[in-house]
Design an enzyme around this catalytic site. Structure first.
Site, PDB file in Angstrom:
ATOM      1  N   CYS A  92       0.868  -1.171   0.000  1.00 39.38           N
ATOM      2  CA  CYS A  92       0.000   0.000   0.000  1.00 39.38           C
ATOM      3  C   CYS A  92       0.907   1.224   0.000  1.00 39.38           C
ATOM      4  O   CYS A  92       2.046   1.162  -0.444  1.00 39.38           O
ATOM      5  CB  CYS A  92      -0.941  -0.022   1.196  1.00 39.38           C
ATOM      6  SG  CYS A  92      -0.108   0.044   2.788  1.00 39.38           S
ATOM      7  N   HIS A 101      -4.561   8.961   4.322  1.00 38.55           N
ATOM      8  CA  HIS A 101      -4.884   7.528   4.255  1.00 38.55           C
ATOM      9  C   HIS A 101      -6.326   7.340   4.722  1.00 38.55           C
ATOM     10  O   HIS A 101      -6.609   7.334   5.915  1.00 38.55           O
ATOM     11  CB  HIS A 101      -3.919   6.742   5.147  1.00 38.55           C
ATOM     12  CG  HIS A 101      -3.919   5.262   4.900  1.00 38.55           C
ATOM     13  ND1 HIS A 101      -4.954   4.444   5.266  1.00 38.55           N
ATOM     14  CD2 HIS A 101      -2.993   4.465   4.313  1.00 38.55           C
ATOM     15  CE1 HIS A 101      -4.670   3.202   4.932  1.00 38.55           C
ATOM     16  NE2 HIS A 101      -3.485   3.183   4.346  1.00 38.55           N
TER      17      HIS A 101
END
Length: 631
Positions: A26, A544
């Site tokens: 990620c 995020h």
């Protein structure tokens, strides 16, 4: 960083390529699905250049790399038989660890409410101390108001837990609070106090006390999360606002009163009774074992499991045996660090050890435990021995805590005030002195002083690095509309422990991310849940959206920009379906991180509570030299 070397070392230390079922990445982490997590050498992995830390989430093994993760990932793929296609395959076939899942839930639920419990506990302790000293009288109104302040958080604990649990389970926290309020309602309490038969639509309601309890409300909100999601799924969008909370309350509150609540109360009572039985019948042994191993328990993260037991024990019995063992463990760590400070020849490390020993006796042991004792190994063992020796006296004297401790250190000593207070104080002194003595006798391999030449060379390098990395002061705007929360409330330790950098967290109330700066989109991850930006002034910002939302593979996210694109402050970056993401079981709390934190003198929050997109969120203070030049 040599990305290829880092990749090779990582592959070797996770158990070899043959142990890797799949690997993806990620924005900040390599995410491995390993055939056997136990083959991964976490300690060695965390020493690899470029690896900031490790974490296990469910069955997924994660390595925190930071901004360099795409390059390390690329080298892993290029230098192994793993392919990007394979790396995108599903979840690990390992069975999920049920115990780990339970600890994760307990940690996630209790961590956000700890400040309220800590503050209330301190007030209760101070009030008890003032009463003991004769400064206050029980009949005085000042004493009564202080008691109300201290007791409030504990009496209404089910409401606090309901809100926190709802966020963990992905349901509406305010509906959850309403469930907690219902079972504490004065009318219901009065009905229970009167006794006799109580029923709801003909079904018997078991009399139980819910104030200050833990397990009943956790079970209730867990059930509520499923009821709410099911009703939400079958209800038309135009009716959800009314139908979903109404049905949830009408189903969950009665179910709690009739079955779940009494069952939870029984479980809690048995836990408290079992703990008391153990200490009353094997007091010395039990106290020695718990005090001597509690620091180890902290390292594993299992200490969170004791929180509901402690709270329930004090609520049911009026006292607890676990908190005294925690005090001994902390004072053992403090004593060991103090001995290191006395014996070390390294001036810098000596100063560090003195400082951490002081913070440990004040209740904050992590610096002493991780920064000194575990680093030198033998002092950590000595700290365990010292705590166990203190446990001998505590076991003999039957030392108890009578209030939930806000801080397990000198400021929290009032929670130990009772018939055994003298022995409680002597036990803490004994644990401290014993740990220090054992550390002195066992010795340790001292941290070497840097040579003058190396020191000068390093100072020159540091100066050069600082000169290169100077940044101008800057204000970062909020990329979301929502509620600002401390990073510590994020359940992912990568963000909560500021491993990636400082910043803030926002729980969104609108599913839209806008640019907090004028600058460039450095990275837009393929799953669109995370965006990396670089402002015109050089600030590197990571947004995020949610926790573990990478697992959605981009579902429920829509990107409005692309990597490399120049953006203006306030420009829409990503939109997301809040309801769908929460219904899928994901926490929407969104960390906003300054990933080049080290290049700033200080980073502080400018917002607290509700915040609108575009409002000031973070203040990035330039290093002193830059500030002077700017002025």
């Amino acid at each position: 960083m040599n990305h290829r070397k880092t990749a090779e070392e990582i592959l070797q230390l996770v158990g070899g390529e043959s142990n890797v079922q799949s690997v993806i990445h990620c924005m900040t982490r390599l995410r491995f699905n390993l055939y056997d997590n136990s083959k991964a050498d976490r300690k060695s992995l965390e020493q690899v250049d470029g690896v900031l830390g490790s974490n296990i989430s469910g069955s997924q093994f994660q390595l925190i790399i930071g901004n360099e993760v795409p390059k390390v990932y690329k080298e892993i793929i290029a230098n192994s038989s793993l392919s990007e296609a394979k790396s995108g395959e599903g979840e690990s076939k390992q069975k999920k660890n049920v115990i780990s899942s339970i600890f994760d839930v307990i940690s996630g639920v209790f961590t956000p409410i700890l400040p309220a419990i800590a503050g209330a506990g301190m007030i209760k302790g101070i009030t008890a101390l003032l009463l003991t000293m004769g400064v206050l009288q029980e009949s005085s109104q000042t004493y009564q108001i202080l008691t109300v302040i201290g007791d409030g958080a504990f009496y209404f604990l089910p409401i606090l837990l309901a809100i926190s649990a709802a966020r963990k389970f992905g349901s509406n926290p305010y509906v959850a609070a309403a469930i907690g309020a219902a079972i504490l309602h004065p009318t219901l309490t009065a009905m229970f106090a009167e006794g006799g038969g109580i029923s709801f639509v003909g079904l018997p309601v078991t009399i139980a006390t819910y104030s200050s309890t833990v397990i009943p409300i956790l079970l209730a909100i867990w059930i509520a999360s499923y009821v709410e999601k099911w009703v939400d799924r079958i209800t038309h969008a135009s009716l959800k606002l009314i139908v979903v909370p109404t049905v949830t309350l009408l189903v969950v509150v009665p179910v709690t009163l009739i079955t779940v609540g009494p069952l939870g109360a029984i479980i809690g009572n048995y836990l408290s009774s079992g703990m008391n039985f153990m200490f009353e019948n094997a007091g010395i042994v039990a106290t020695i074992l718990l005090a001597g191993t509690f620091s180890l328990i902290i390292i594993t993260g299992m200490h969170y499991a004791f929180t509901p037991v402690v709270i329930n024990s004090i609520a049911v019995n009026g006292f607890d045996y676990i908190i005294p063992a925690m005090f001994l463990a902390n004072f053992g760590q403090a004593g060991a660090a103090f001995a290191v400070a006395l014996k070390s020849k390294n001036k810098k490390f000596k100063s560090l050890s003195f400082t951490t020993a002081l913070t440990a006796v004040m209740g904050v042991t992590e610096p002493a435990m991780y920064g000194v004792n575990m680093k030198l190994k033998k002092p950590f063992v000595a700290a365990l021995i010292g705590a166990a020796i203190g446990g001998v006296l505590y076991g003999i004297a039957d030392v108890k805590a009578y209030i939930v401790a806000g801080i397990v250190g000198i400021p929290g000593i009032p929670v130990l005030i009772g018939p055994e207070i003298v022995f409680a104080l002597l036990g803490l002194l004994l644990a401290f002195v014993a740990a220090a003595a054992v550390t002195w006798i066992m010795g340790f391999e001292d941290v070497l002083e840097a040579t003058e030449e190396n020191t000068i060379e390093k100072a020159s390098e540091d100066t050069a690095e600082e000169t290169e990395s100077e940044k101008a002061s800057e204000v970062i705007s909020s990329p979301l509309t929502g509620e600002v929360r401390p990073l510590a409330e994020v359940s992912d330790p990568t963000f909560a422990q500021e491993i990636m950098g400082k910043g803030a967290a926002i729980f969104p109330t609108k599913g839209e991310v806008v640019s907090p700066v004028d600058g460039e989109v450095v990275t837009l991850f393929a799953t669109k849940h995370a965006i990396g930006l670089k402002s015109a002034s050089g600030a590197e910002v990571l947004i995020h959206v949610g926790v573990d939302t990478v697992k959605l593979n981009g579902e429920h996210f829509t990107a409005h920009i692309a990597s490399g694109e120049q953006v203006k402050k306030g420009q829409k970056l990503v939109s997301f379906d809040m309801e769908a993401i929460q219904a899928a079981g994901f926490d929407l709390i969104t960390p906003v991180i300054i990933t080049n934190t080290a290049e700033y003198e200080d980073i502080s929050s400018l917002a607290d509570g509700p915040v609108g997109a575009g409002q000031a969120l973070l203040d990035l203070a330039a290093p002193a030299a830059t500030s002077k030049e700017a002025s």
